[in-house]
Each structure stands twice: as C-alpha cells, then as structure tokens.
Scaffold this motif. Structure first.
Motif, PDB file in Angstrom:
ATOM      1  N   ALA A  51      37.265  25.755  46.315  1.00 23.36           N
ATOM      2  CA  ALA A  51      38.381  24.811  46.400  1.00 23.36           C
ATOM      3  C   ALA A  51      39.421  25.447  47.317  1.00 23.36           C
ATOM      4  CB  ALA A  51      38.936  24.523  45.012  1.00 23.36           C
ATOM      5  N   ARG A  52      39.250  25.246  48.593  1.00 26.48           N
ATOM      6  CA  ARG A  52      40.005  25.956  49.625  1.00 26.48           C
ATOM      7  C   ARG A  52      41.518  25.845  49.489  1.00 26.48           C
ATOM      8  NH1 ARG A  52      37.093  26.376  55.171  1.00 26.48           N
ATOM      9  NH2 ARG A  52      34.928  26.522  54.533  1.00 26.48           N
ATOM     10  N   GLY A  53      42.014  24.723  49.060  1.00 26.07           N
ATOM     11  CA  GLY A  53      43.455  24.528  49.031  1.00 26.07           C
ATOM     12  C   GLY A  53      44.171  25.208  47.882  1.00 26.07           C
ATOM     13  N   LYS A  54      43.438  25.739  46.931  1.00 22.66           N
ATOM     14  CA  LYS A  54      44.080  26.296  45.730  1.00 22.66           C
ATOM     15  C   LYS A  54      44.674  27.683  45.941  1.00 22.66           C
ATOM     16  CE  LYS A  54      41.945  23.412  42.321  1.00 22.66           C
ATOM     17  NZ  LYS A  54      41.298  23.333  41.031  1.00 22.66           N
ATOM     18  N   SER A  55      44.190  28.424  46.914  1.00 24.47           N
ATOM     19  CA  SER A  55      44.732  29.743  47.209  1.00 24.47           C
ATOM     20  C   SER A  55      44.374  30.081  48.648  1.00 24.47           C
ATOM     21  CB  SER A  55      44.166  30.786  46.255  1.00 24.47           C
ATOM     22  OG  SER A  55      44.731  32.047  46.526  1.00 24.47           O
ATOM     23  N   THR A  56      45.374  30.130  49.503  1.00 26.50           N
ATOM     24  CA  THR A  56      45.108  30.305  50.934  1.00 26.50           C
ATOM     25  C   THR A  56      45.674  31.596  51.515  1.00 26.50           C
ATOM     26  OG1 THR A  56      47.104  29.058  51.471  1.00 26.50           O
ATOM     27  CG2 THR A  56      45.043  27.803  51.298  1.00 26.50           C
ATOM     28  N   ASP A  57      46.256  32.430  50.710  1.00 28.02           N
ATOM     29  CA  ASP A  57      46.880  33.660  51.210  1.00 28.02           C
ATOM     30  C   ASP A  57      45.880  34.817  51.236  1.00 28.02           C
ATOM     31  OD1 ASP A  57      46.774  33.671  48.435  1.00 28.02           O
ATOM     32  OD2 ASP A  57      48.570  34.895  48.213  1.00 28.02           O
ATOM     33  N   GLN A  58      44.810  34.640  52.031  1.00 30.22           N
ATOM     34  CA  GLN A  58      43.714  35.620  52.051  1.00 30.22           C
ATOM     35  C   GLN A  58      44.214  37.031  52.389  1.00 30.22           C
ATOM     36  OE1 GLN A  58      41.619  33.999  50.694  1.00 30.22           O
ATOM     37  NE2 GLN A  58      41.311  32.027  51.640  1.00 30.22           N
ATOM     38  N   ASP A  60      47.224  38.696  52.356  1.00 33.27           N
ATOM     39  CA  ASP A  60      48.033  39.419  51.367  1.00 33.27           C
ATOM     40  C   ASP A  60      47.237  39.723  50.100  1.00 33.27           C
ATOM     41  OD1 ASP A  60      50.355  39.667  52.882  1.00 33.27           O
ATOM     42  OD2 ASP A  60      51.104  37.714  52.251  1.00 33.27           O
ATOM     43  N   THR A  61      46.365  38.808  49.715  1.00 29.53           N
ATOM     44  CA  THR A  61      45.567  39.023  48.506  1.00 29.53           C
ATOM     45  C   THR A  61      44.535  40.124  48.721  1.00 29.53           C
ATOM     46  OG1 THR A  61      45.938  36.716  47.928  1.00 29.53           O
ATOM     47  CG2 THR A  61      44.207  37.862  46.725  1.00 29.53           C
ATOM     48  N   ILE A  62      43.967  40.185  49.929  1.00 30.32           N
ATOM     49  CA  ILE A  62      43.042  41.290  50.247  1.00 30.32           C
ATOM     50  C   ILE A  62      43.759  42.621  50.049  1.00 30.32           C
ATOM     51  CG2 ILE A  62      41.856  42.500  52.139  1.00 30.32           C
ATOM     52  CD1 ILE A  62      41.279  39.659  53.325  1.00 30.32           C
ATOM     53  N   ILE A  63      44.955  42.732  50.610  1.00 29.91           N
ATOM     54  CA  ILE A  63      45.710  43.988  50.525  1.00 29.91           C
ATOM     55  C   ILE A  63      46.014  44.341  49.070  1.00 29.91           C
ATOM     56  CG2 ILE A  63      47.862  45.154  51.183  1.00 29.91           C
ATOM     57  CD1 ILE A  63      45.765  44.604  53.482  1.00 29.91           C
ATOM     58  N   ARG A  64      46.464  43.346  48.305  1.00 24.05           N
ATOM     59  CA  ARG A  64      46.791  43.608  46.889  1.00 24.05           C
ATOM     60  C   ARG A  64      45.568  44.119  46.139  1.00 24.05           C
ATOM     61  NH1 ARG A  64      46.195  40.912  42.285  1.00 24.05           N
ATOM     62  NH2 ARG A  64      45.710  38.891  43.194  1.00 24.05           N
ATOM     63  N   HIS A  65      44.414  43.477  46.353  1.00 25.45           N
ATOM     64  CA  HIS A  65      43.200  43.937  45.661  1.00 25.45           C
ATOM     65  C   HIS A  65      42.750  45.313  46.161  1.00 25.45           C
ATOM     66  CE1 HIS A  65      42.553  40.563  43.070  1.00 25.45           C
ATOM     67  NE2 HIS A  65      42.551  39.701  44.080  1.00 25.45           N
ATOM     68  N   LEU A  66      42.919  45.583  47.452  1.00 29.90           N
ATOM     69  CA  LEU A  66      42.555  46.905  47.966  1.00 29.90           C
ATOM     70  C   LEU A  66      43.447  47.994  47.383  1.00 29.90           C
ATOM     71  CD1 LEU A  66      41.708  46.221  51.715  1.00 29.90           C
ATOM     72  CD2 LEU A  66      40.129  46.840  49.867  1.00 29.90           C
ATOM     73  N   LEU A  72      39.225  47.532  37.480  1.00 30.60           N
ATOM     74  CA  LEU A  72      38.870  46.167  37.115  1.00 30.60           C
ATOM     75  C   LEU A  72      40.124  45.321  36.964  1.00 30.60           C
ATOM     76  CD1 LEU A  72      36.144  46.812  34.384  1.00 30.60           C
ATOM     77  CD2 LEU A  72      35.805  46.395  36.829  1.00 30.60           C
ATOM     78  N   ASP A  73      40.025  44.052  37.364  1.00 31.19           N
ATOM     79  CA  ASP A  73      41.111  43.099  37.174  1.00 31.19           C
ATOM     80  C   ASP A  73      41.093  42.648  35.712  1.00 31.19           C
ATOM     81  OD1 ASP A  73      43.235  41.394  37.696  1.00 31.19           O
ATOM     82  OD2 ASP A  73      42.262  40.402  39.390  1.00 31.19           O
ATOM     83  N   THR A  74      42.083  41.888  35.315  1.00 32.27           N
ATOM     84  CA  THR A  74      42.199  41.462  33.917  1.00 32.27           C
ATOM     85  C   THR A  74      41.028  40.592  33.472  1.00 32.27           C
ATOM     86  OG1 THR A  74      43.565  39.589  34.612  1.00 32.27           O
ATOM     87  CG2 THR A  74      44.714  41.591  33.909  1.00 32.27           C
ATOM     88  N   ASP A  75      40.325  39.964  34.412  1.00 35.30           N
ATOM     89  CA  ASP A  75      39.172  39.128  34.052  1.00 35.30           C
ATOM     90  C   ASP A  75      37.872  39.921  34.020  1.00 35.30           C
ATOM     91  OD1 ASP A  75      38.657  39.540  36.724  1.00 35.30           O
ATOM     92  OD2 ASP A  75      38.679  37.423  37.280  1.00 35.30           O
ATOM     93  N   GLY A  76      37.960  41.244  34.226  1.00 33.48           N
ATOM     94  CA  GLY A  76      36.782  42.105  34.150  1.00 33.48           C
ATOM     95  C   GLY A  76      36.030  42.275  35.459  1.00 33.48           C
ATOM     96  N   THR A  77      36.477  41.628  36.528  1.00 31.36           N
ATOM     97  CA  THR A  77      35.803  41.799  37.821  1.00 31.36           C
ATOM     98  C   THR A  77      36.525  42.871  38.631  1.00 31.36           C
ATOM     99  OG1 THR A  77      37.065  39.985  38.794  1.00 31.36           O
ATOM    100  CG2 THR A  77      34.884  39.442  37.924  1.00 31.36           C
ATOM    101  N   ARG A  78      35.787  43.452  39.541  1.00 34.15           N
ATOM    102  CA  ARG A  78      36.321  44.551  40.344  1.00 34.15           C
ATOM    103  C   ARG A  78      37.306  44.046  41.389  1.00 34.15           C
ATOM    104  NH1 ARG A  78      33.855  49.205  39.761  1.00 34.15           N
ATOM    105  NH2 ARG A  78      31.989  49.234  38.475  1.00 34.15           N
ATOM    106  N   HIS A  79      38.402  44.764  41.528  1.00 31.84           N
ATOM    107  CA  HIS A  79      39.357  44.429  42.580  1.00 31.84           C
ATOM    108  C   HIS A  79      38.704  44.541  43.955  1.00 31.84           C
ATOM    109  CE1 HIS A  79      43.114  43.723  40.460  1.00 31.84           C
ATOM    110  NE2 HIS A  79      42.804  44.722  39.650  1.00 31.84           N
ATOM    111  N   SER A  80      37.821  45.516  44.142  1.00 29.13           N
ATOM    112  CA  SER A  80      37.139  45.661  45.438  1.00 29.13           C
ATOM    113  C   SER A  80      36.273  44.444  45.744  1.00 29.13           C
ATOM    114  CB  SER A  80      36.280  46.923  45.453  1.00 29.13           C
ATOM    115  OG  SER A  80      37.101  48.068  45.335  1.00 29.13           O
ATOM    116  N   ALA A  81      35.633  43.871  44.738  1.00 34.78           N
ATOM    117  CA  ALA A  81      34.813  42.670  44.939  1.00 34.78           C
ATOM    118  C   ALA A  81      35.694  41.480  45.287  1.00 34.78           C
ATOM    119  CB  ALA A  81      33.973  42.381  43.700  1.00 34.78           C
ATOM    120  N   LYS A  82      36.860  41.393  44.658  1.00 37.67           N
ATOM    121  CA  LYS A  82      37.788  40.306  44.979  1.00 37.67           C
ATOM    122  C   LYS A  82      38.322  40.456  46.398  1.00 37.67           C
ATOM    123  CE  LYS A  82      39.179  38.922  40.371  1.00 37.67           C
ATOM    124  NZ  LYS A  82      40.307  38.605  39.491  1.00 37.67           N
TER     125      LYS A  82
END
Length: 133
Positions: A51-58, A60-66, A72-82
């Motif tokens: 759903a492309r329109g729901k989050s478009t700040d690729q 800044d979000t890449i940097i935050r996850h890096l 692990l993020d709060t949902d149990g997935t790896r920040h590196s994978a995100k």
C-alpha cells in the motif's frame, strides 16, 4: 510485476535466481517476513500488497532502522530487514520514475504493477541525491 525481456540473451543478463536468490536466501526470507508483518499491521484482512501511499518516507526510515541495526523492532522483526525492505522500495520507486512509469490508481491501492519492463530503464545513469546538493 516486472516483465523480463523476450530475448534469451537479454534474460540471461538478469540472473535473478543465481545472482540474487542464491546470494541472499536468508536475508530475502527475512524481508518477506517484514512484508507480511507490515501488511498485517497496515492492511489487516487484506491480501498481501504494498500500500504505497501509507508510508512514503523511505530514506529517513532506512536511516532510522540502520541506526538500530542488529536489534529487533517491537514487532519482533529485525531493524536491518526493515531497512533492506525500505531500500528495495526506494530503488523500485527510483527505477519507475526513471522509466517514466506512473503507477495507476489500482497499483497505488496495492494491485500488482504491470507493464513495467527493464527495457524501459534509461541507458544513462540516474542522478543521485548528492547531485542535487
């Protein structure tokens, strides 16, 4: 979906299996988990789609996850994978823009994108963000 070239010689220059899947099977599986988890969160009860329109700040979000890589993020997935998922999204959008491809209203809702082929990609390099600074 991206259609591969019709000519066999051109298709062999895009080794998706041996040049991507064979290199990174565990990482790609982890990214697929991010897709599923994100879809369950942002599109509950709907089929798996971007759903492309729901989050478009690729970017800044890449940097935050890096910055949180290795954890692990709060949902149990790896920040590196995100971060990797977001990097793929950024690249996909960049390639589409470079080819002059504008997603239809259907694809913006998450339907598979059709009609985009590697042949639509420009032969010249695409400008990097640093070219505009």
């Amino acid at each position: 979906m991206i259609n591969l070239p019709d000519a066999a010689a051109e298709r062999k220059e895009i080794p998706v299996g041996t040049g991507l899947l064979d290199y990174f099977p565990a990482a790609l599986a982890e990214i697929a988990k991010v897709s599923k988890k994100g879809n369950d969160q942002h599109n509950p009860g709907e089929r798996l789609h971007w759903a492309r329109g729901k989050s478009t700040d690729q970017f800044d979000t890449i940097i935050r996850h890096l910055m949180q890589r290795g954890t692990l993020d709060t949902d149990g997935t790896r920040h590196s994978a995100k971060a990797a998922w977001r990097a793929l999204a950024l690249l996909q959008e960049e390639l589409e823009r470079a080819a002059g491809f504008i997603p239809s209203a259907e694809s913006a809702k998450g339907s598979p994108v059709t009609g985009f082929t590697p042949a639509m990609l420009p032969s010249a390099p695409v400008a990097a963000p640093s070219d505009f600074v």
